[in-house]
Write an enzyme that holds these catalytic residues in place. Structure first.
Site, PDB file in Angstrom:
ATOM      1  N   ASP A  83      64.242  14.050-100.173  1.00 50.43           N
ATOM      2  CA  ASP A  83      63.467  14.206 -98.931  1.00 50.43           C
ATOM      3  C   ASP A  83      63.625  13.003 -98.020  1.00 50.43           C
ATOM      4  O   ASP A  83      64.030  11.917 -98.449  1.00 50.43           O
ATOM      5  CB  ASP A  83      61.974  14.417 -99.243  1.00 50.43           C
ATOM      6  CG  ASP A  83      61.313  13.205 -99.893  1.00 50.43           C
ATOM      7  OD1 ASP A  83      61.921  12.620-100.814  1.00 50.43           O
ATOM      8  OD2 ASP A  83      60.213  12.829 -99.464  1.00 50.43           O
ATOM      9  N   GLU A 178      59.358  12.150-102.476  1.00 50.45           N
ATOM     10  CA  GLU A 178      59.076  10.738-102.749  1.00 50.45           C
ATOM     11  C   GLU A 178      58.337  10.100-101.584  1.00 50.45           C
ATOM     12  O   GLU A 178      57.428   9.289-101.772  1.00 50.45           O
ATOM     13  CB  GLU A 178      60.384   9.982-103.013  1.00 50.45           C
ATOM     14  CG  GLU A 178      60.201   8.581-103.588  1.00 50.45           C
ATOM     15  CD  GLU A 178      60.128   7.472-102.541  1.00 50.45           C
ATOM     16  OE1 GLU A 178      59.870   6.329-102.919  1.00 50.45           O
ATOM     17  OE2 GLU A 178      60.315   7.756-101.338  1.00 50.45           O
ATOM     18  N   GLU A 179      58.732  10.466-100.369  1.00 56.58           N
ATOM     19  CA  GLU A 179      58.164   9.811 -99.176  1.00 56.58           C
ATOM     20  C   GLU A 179      56.683  10.127 -98.965  1.00 56.58           C
ATOM     21  O   GLU A 179      56.013   9.455 -98.208  1.00 56.58           O
ATOM     22  CB  GLU A 179      58.954  10.225 -97.920  1.00 56.58           C
ATOM     23  CG  GLU A 179      60.418   9.812 -97.944  1.00 56.58           C
ATOM     24  CD  GLU A 179      60.618   8.305 -97.814  1.00 56.58           C
ATOM     25  OE1 GLU A 179      59.625   7.570 -97.678  1.00 56.58           O
ATOM     26  OE2 GLU A 179      61.787   7.884 -97.843  1.00 56.58           O
ATOM     27  N   ASP A 201      67.645   3.519-104.458  1.00 54.12           N
ATOM     28  CA  ASP A 201      66.764   3.691-103.302  1.00 54.12           C
ATOM     29  C   ASP A 201      66.479   2.341-102.649  1.00 54.12           C
ATOM     30  O   ASP A 201      65.455   2.171-101.998  1.00 54.12           O
ATOM     31  CB  ASP A 201      65.454   4.375-103.771  1.00 54.12           C
ATOM     32  CG  ASP A 201      64.669   5.008-102.647  1.00 54.12           C
ATOM     33  OD1 ASP A 201      65.203   5.121-101.535  1.00 54.12           O
ATOM     34  OD2 ASP A 201      63.505   5.384-102.884  1.00 54.12           O
ATOM     35  N   HIS A 384      63.621   4.966 -91.915  1.00 48.26           N
ATOM     36  CA  HIS A 384      62.511   5.693 -91.293  1.00 48.26           C
ATOM     37  C   HIS A 384      62.523   5.549 -89.779  1.00 48.26           C
ATOM     38  O   HIS A 384      61.511   5.770 -89.125  1.00 48.26           O
ATOM     39  CB  HIS A 384      61.129   5.255 -91.827  1.00 48.26           C
ATOM     40  CG  HIS A 384      60.968   5.432 -93.311  1.00 48.26           C
ATOM     41  ND1 HIS A 384      59.750   5.410 -93.940  1.00 48.26           N
ATOM     42  CD2 HIS A 384      61.871   5.652 -94.308  1.00 48.26           C
ATOM     43  CE1 HIS A 384      59.921   5.601 -95.255  1.00 48.26           C
ATOM     44  NE2 HIS A 384      61.207   5.741 -95.488  1.00 48.26           N
TER      45      HIS A 384
END
Ligand SMILES: [Zn+2]
Length: 422
Positions: A83, A178-179, A201, A384
């Site tokens: 995601d 995960e986010e 990550d 992001h």
């Protein structure tokens, strides 16, 4: 080892699939579209030759690369999340390759206001001569964590086609959500059957993260005394005003997110909710040392006690809830996990950059679910955001690091012996 653009090619394909998760959704996965990518990954893993590759009903992808050695090697899992963050749009991502970057400003064509400048991102200085990938200006890129996905996929492909690289059983795990903090909610640790894991990550090349915060939540409920306000003299005690005093007593120049960095923890009020009769304050407590959480909670409690003491008739409840713990507590029990990762990074020709995460990760949760799990670099930057960028060469170094890492685990294991967990 010579890598061309295989990880980057995969990456450019995966980022075009919208997999944004949704913090407001209660379903698993929080958005069905995450399965669009998970399905493809399961199919591609099967096509590589991993027969058991599949996606489950929750959108998790599992696969096994069988051992090709006689030695007893612990089962190692590589994990990343499909995601992307809800912070910027993930719809219609158009990845752009900027070959042989020379330090110039990079203009993103779909929004002239979005410009990547060296003065904003000092890491760009280390990427001169690299091929960079960005989005086009209106979306995030999604390198967090499709870079990790592409790196693991490319490493799997490499290992399957290079039988001379000896390794034990390797597990692959791709998770949704995960986010939005739900990446491990439906993971089946038993089915995975791994001894140790690495998430892909992280950011800067060579970086290795083996520490996260330890985290508690504290809820304080202040009980006042309510009367008709016209006749409250000497009787009414306003819980809202007590809450205001409590907040005003918190340290101004320390112990807050806005005044701390590095290894410092904090006490952070995040929500006030109430009426004159009763008021609730929610706090996040963070520290790298779990006993540091207790110190901060004791401080907070003493502040409330002092304030409330001035209001005979008022009272308070103080509730601590554990959120997650520093993964280092688990990793220190198996020092070889981090040691071998450092050696793999070195063998890839990189300096190890040890980092601590001022937050939690899937890795911290997995570590306490019985799967100790530090975090390896992918090369992602400015995540992001619409300025997200990643170096193709850094991604390839991460692939190389995985290949070295599985070999090191094999080398260090002796025939018939076992270094896996008891
Ligand atoms: Zn991530």
């Amino acid at each position: 080892m010579e890598y061309n653009y295989t990880a980057a090619e995969r990456f450019m394909r995966y980022v075009q699939i919208d997999t944004q998760s949704d913090p407001l959704s209660n379903s698993h996965p929080t958005t069905e579209k995450q399965k669009d990518l998970s399905k493809i990954l399961a199919e591609e893993l099967k096509a590589i030759g991993l027969e058991d590759a599949h996606m489950d009903e929750w959108g998790y992808v599992y696969a096994t690369i069988p051992s090709n050695t006689d030695k007893q090697v612990p089962v190692i899992c590589f994990c990343s999340h499909v995601d992307t963050a809800p912070d910027a749009s993930g719809t219609g991502v158009k990845p752009i390759m900027h070959k042989n970057y020379q330090g110039q400003d990079i203009l993103l064509p779909d929004d002239e206001n979005i410009v990547l400048r060296k003065s904003d991102f000092s890491y760009l200085d280390k990427l001169i001569g690299h091929d960079l990938i960005t989005a086009s200006g209106t979306t995030l890129l999604g390198s967090d964590d499709k870079a990790g996905v592409a790196i693991i996929m490319d490493a799997a492909n490499y290992l399957v086609h290079h039988a001379e690289v000896k390794h034990g059983t390797i597990k692959i795990l791709f998770t949704p959500d995960e986010e939005v903090g739900k990446g491990t909610d439906k993971v089946d640790i038993k089915k995975l059957e791994a001894d140790f894991a690495y998430t892909l990550d992280g950011g800067e090349r060579g970086s290795l993260e083996d520490e996260t915060f330890s985290a508690d939540a504290v809820q304080i409920i202040i009980h006042g005394v309510i009367t008709h306000p016209g006749y409250g003299k000497g009787k009414l005690i306003n819980a809202l005003k007590i809450a205001g005093e409590v907040l005003a007593q918190l340290p101004k120049n320390k112990l807050s997110p806005e005044t701390t960095e590095g290894k410092e923890g904090f006490v952070h009020p995040i929500r006030v909710d109430g009426i004159a009769e009763k008021c609730t304050i929610d706090f996040l407590i963070r520290d790298f040392i779990t006993s540091g959480l207790e110190t901060k909670e004791a401080l907070l409690k003493s502040v409330v006690e002092l304030v409330v003491k001035n209001y005979p008739g008022a009272s308070f409840d103080f509730k601590v809830t554990e959120q997650y713990r520093n993964m280092k507590e688990m990793l220190d029990q198996y020092p070889q996990i981090v040691l071998y990762a450092k050696e793999a990074i070195n063998r890839s020709g990189l300096e190890v950059v040890m980092e601590s995460i001022r937050g939690g990760t899937d890795g911290s949760r997995l570590s306490f679910m019985g799967l100790p799990c530090p975090n390896l670099f992918t090369g992602m930057h400015a995540i992001h955001s619409k300025k997200e960028f990643i170096s193709v060469q850094d991604m390839n170094k991460a692939v190389e690091t995985i290949v070295h890492l599985v070999q090191i685990w094999e080398e260090k294991s002796s025939t018939g012996s076992t270094t896996s967990k008891p």
